[in-house]
Design an enzyme around this catalytic site. Sequence first.
Site, PDB file in Angstrom:
ATOM      1  N   HIS A 287      68.552  55.917  24.086  1.00  0.00           N
ATOM      2  CA  HIS A 287      69.423  56.807  24.850  1.00  0.00           C
ATOM      3  C   HIS A 287      69.357  56.440  26.327  1.00  0.00           C
ATOM      4  CE1 HIS A 287      70.300  60.832  26.859  1.00  0.00           C
ATOM      5  NE2 HIS A 287      71.402  60.575  26.184  1.00  0.00           N
ATOM      6  N   SER A 288      70.515  56.369  26.973  1.00  0.00           N
ATOM      7  CA  SER A 288      70.615  56.207  28.422  1.00  0.00           C
ATOM      8  C   SER A 288      69.877  54.948  28.890  1.00  0.00           C
ATOM      9  CB  SER A 288      70.058  57.467  29.097  1.00  0.00           C
ATOM     10  OG  SER A 288      70.348  57.472  30.470  1.00  0.00           O
ATOM     11  N   LEU A 289      68.975  55.080  29.873  1.00  0.00           N
ATOM     12  CA  LEU A 289      68.256  53.928  30.403  1.00  0.00           C
ATOM     13  C   LEU A 289      67.387  53.259  29.345  1.00  0.00           C
ATOM     14  CD1 LEU A 289      67.520  52.275  32.988  1.00  0.00           C
ATOM     15  CD2 LEU A 289      65.626  53.871  33.313  1.00  0.00           C
ATOM     16  N   CYS A 291      68.258  52.301  26.558  1.00  0.00           N
ATOM     17  CA  CYS A 291      69.040  51.198  25.967  1.00  0.00           C
ATOM     18  C   CYS A 291      68.827  49.911  26.745  1.00  0.00           C
ATOM     19  CB  CYS A 291      70.529  51.555  25.955  1.00  0.00           C
ATOM     20  SG  CYS A 291      70.947  53.067  25.072  1.00  0.00           S
TER      21      CYS A 291
END
Length: 621
Positions: A287-289, A291
């Site tokens: 999720h988000s950073l 990734c």
Amino acid sequence: MVTTDIAVANFNVMKVKYSFHTSLRGCRLPKTEKIPVMRGQWFIDGTWQPLEEEESNLIEQEHLNRFRGQQLQESFDMEVSKPVDGKEAIHSLKLSRNHVDWHSVDEVYLYSDATTSKIARTVTQKLGFSKASSSGTRLHRGYVEEATLEDKPPQTSHIVFVVHGIGQKMDQGRIIKNTAMMRDTARKIEEKYFSNLATHVEFLPVEWRSKLTLDGDTVDSITPDKVRGLRDMLNSSAMDIMYYTSPLYRDELVKGLQQELNRLYTLFCSRNPEFEEKGGKVSIVSHSLGCVITYDIMTGWNPVRLYEQLLQKEEEEELEDRWMSYEEQHLLEELYITKQRLREIEERLHGLKASTISKPPVLKFKVENFFCMGSPLAVFLALRGIRPGNSGSQDHILPRTICNRLLNIFHPTDPVAYRLEPLILKHYSNISPVQIHWYNTANPLPYEHMKPSFLNPTKEPTSVTDSESASAVPSPTTSPVMVRRHYGESITNIGKASILGAASIGKGLGGMLFSRFGRSSTTTPQTLETGKDGGEGDEKKATPVGTPPLPHSGSGFLEPIVELEHRIDFELREGLVESRYWSAVTSHTAYWSSLDIALFLLTFMYKQDQEDSDKSNLDTM
């Protein structure tokens, strides 16, 4: 009638519905949250709720001391509570607030010693009712259903590591709660759509932020006191992006996640030794950073290496363009030759070490699927110099030897999420992402059968770049080489790309959250280059000369010159009464409990497991 010695009877306690998820195996729970796990012994008739552990242990000890060696009937029906009218208690036990009466080995009743209960028992007994039927609660030693050898959880054939993004420092333990929500929704989907399968998918949270030291409390010490709550929130969330773009702390974040992934996998395999033996698979949901960090771990991307290439390029340009005296030029040439020779020696030394010592892989497992949720990965790749190519392969940004399948999931109003497909093929910027099916859709069309469609079928080129893109499509008079043109380089030759983009990543992230609401309609023209990295597969996919530019029907469906091997961008459907501005605030954290996403994840993982199983059966035959 068969009888059994109660002292040695295995009284079937373990089949309790308060099951302990295998996901907790190896998870690091927050220090403030402890989950006790206990063995159920005595249960209340009717509700089958277990007694408190302290009382249950006292009753069990008294039961064994009093009835050890006596015979117990095995044919009695535990679901039927028969009153013991007229039977006197043969044994009693006084507890702190209750007492227990045994009328026989398997007829045990619990009574409250509260004053009101005593008065009620006295009145009902004077009216002719027995003590047990008036205020007693029957207890059962063991659960309502008997345990069997086959009574065990389904085999785990696929584990999914769930990686969090920013903000974990602000709310420690949040990823464990989010993973629990995702697991619960996946269980509902499994029961509804995949109940006929003997295996199941397990979700394991990966909490990597809390163990990092980073700058200690330096940032907190320099934070002003005014609007401290807002500042602390930013320090605990958005600061993670700045840490990751810092050359000083980036490696600590990467190693923290890498070590935690390997630790959890090793621990899971040690407690489930049959997982690797039976070909268990591993996927990652980030999720988000998270990734971006996961991507960099899998690909081994290193900004230091790019910086060295940039310095080398600057040195070469300096030798060519700068005016200098003959002596200075001669010394610089000697310095350049010496550095070149030193690099060659270092490469030979590294090659010699690599041939004698096998370097262990970064991750101890092969990643089957990499699911990105609300991901800014595309922005990072663009700033690192990744540009669209002419091959529809995922290898352009993530080689399939590293990860079999990359899937990018996002909500249409998530301000942090960006698309990946236009980084592979330019014209996919005008092709809509694949719409994720609602979980209750009847007979949905398989994703691999869904045709691509234009975002705007009647859209005309509005910029120089769009016009150039259209002109790059072969026409009846175009030479075959035009089919091979593309806009830049792939990850395999990123060293030749715009390395300065990596240096400006911090500046580019500053406007990342707001770029979704203010995109420019014009872009800088780019120079077309002849493609270099196409293989035989690209030759087969290239359209023959004479194909008209991007044909499409009035319904918006099209068949582009080069198609992606697999679609990568998948978009959640917006609600009918959903406010886009409110969704922009909430959508980035709304993925965890989505039944649509749970069905999407399980569909891909179970499909792959089934295909591999069918292939294995064919090989055996």
